[in-house]
Write an enzyme that holds these catalytic residues in place. Structure first.
Site, PDB file in Angstrom:
ATOM      1  CB  SER A 100      -1.171  -8.186  -1.082  1.00  0.00           C
ATOM      2  OG  SER A 100      -2.148  -8.819  -0.276  1.00  0.00           O
ATOM      3  CE  LYS A 127      -4.455  -1.191   0.083  1.00  0.00           C
ATOM      4  NZ  LYS A 127      -5.462  -0.635  -0.839  1.00  0.00           N
TER       5      LYS A 127
END
Length: 324
Positions: A307, A52
């Site tokens: 992720s 992110k």
């Protein structure tokens, strides 16, 4: 305007020296188990513990001086919050983050430690845009978690790196598996793959009950998740796909796989055992998809995006202690 591959390349230049090129890992045991060559992109080793930071920094870096002076506001289940908080701190920008009340403490504490102000909300009942409206009306700049061209371009650097790293080991992925919440990472990776590995199939992976991208693709328009749905994959629980992400994903995705919480937890154990890497449930879903009946990975080269690794310590301990 939809982002293009050139925007991903520009984002990579902005991120140079800010984010790290996370490794591409391989396990002989997992290759043998799935009769495939598996390449795991290890974003839990990224700054803030997930991908992110890439999108958040790319977005905030392009703000004007006036916008930076007004500060930024975001809503997030935790990983985007950390990315925004970290990027804002680098630029000396005030950050206010609306976070679900059930956010794992490890994520909440990290956001506060980076100096961001936190507003709690109910992820299943509250309209997150309404939660941050007082800040946007006061002039703060919204940094959305996925539905923004700069965010998507920043997340696309995951795919840019992955494919460049694969080339150095003479590997060209046949399939790329990507965790999917709102679809920003999936869309960004799909843009990179379309330019650098156009024959590769990009598949999104969603938790059961939060398969809004799968159902939206089937319907031909955006549909929302059941507000009563629940999952342990907190990092990728969103109400519905974004307008921009859906416009990209509906054209570029080969399909969508859904996995259960049990599948995600089992994948976390496999990743820890064979790759020596900590992942969170939402960060491990692409690995869980390797066994999905919709996919036939045998004899293929498969890139798997892991992720994030910001997992609640108690959940991690229970998961690793389970033999099932």
């Amino acid at each position: 305007m939809l982002p293009v591959f050139g925007d991903v390349e520009a984002a990579a230049e902005r991120l140079r020296g800010v984010t790290v090129m996370t490794p591409l890992l391989e396990s002989a045991a997992l290759n043998a188990r799935h009769d495939a060559r598996l390449l795991f992109k290890a974003e839990p080793l990224q700054v803030t513990g997930s991908f992110k930071m890439r999108g958040a920094y790319n977005r905030i870096s392009q703000l004007s001086d006036d916008e930076k002076a007004r500060g930024v506001v975001a809503f997030s289940s935790g990983n985007h919050a950390q990315g925004v908080a970290a990027a804002a701190r680098l630029f000396g920008v005030r950050a206010v983050i609306a976070m679900p009340a059930d956010t794992p403490a490890i994520k909440l504490d990290a956001v506060k430690a980076m100096g961001a102000e936190v507003i709690a909300f109910d992820r299943f009942r509250d309209d997150r845009m309404a939660v941050v409206r007082p800040q946007t009306e006061a002039g703060m700049v919204l940094v959305p978690p996925f539905d923004d061209p700069a965010i998507i371009a920043g997340q696309g650097t995951v795919g840019l790196e992955l494919l460049a790293q694969a080339r150095t080991i003479d590997a060209v992925p046949d399939i790329v598996l990507v965790p999917c919440g709102g679809g920003g990472l999936t869309a960004g990776v799909a843009l990179a793959a379309g330019a650098l590995a156009p024959e590769a199939e990009v598949w999104a992976v969603e938790p059961e009950g939060f398969d809004d991208t799968r159902r939206s693709l089937a319907a031909g328009h955006i549909v929302a998740n059941d507000p009563d749905a629940r999952s342990l994959c907190d990092a990728i629980l969103t109400p519905s796909p974004g307008a921009i992400t859906f416009a990209i994903n509906r054209v570029r995705l080969a399909g969508v796989v859904t996995v259960s919480d049990a599948d995600a937890l089992a994948a976390m154990r496999e990743i820890a055992r064979h790759l020596k890497l900590i992942t969170e449930p939402g960060g491990a879903v692409a690995c869980a998809a390797l066994a999905a009946p919709e996919l036939d990975v045998r004899g293929k080269t498969v890139a798997v995006v892991l992720s994030g690794g910001n997992v609640d310590p108690a959940l991690l301990a229970r998961t690793l202690a389970t033999n099932a």
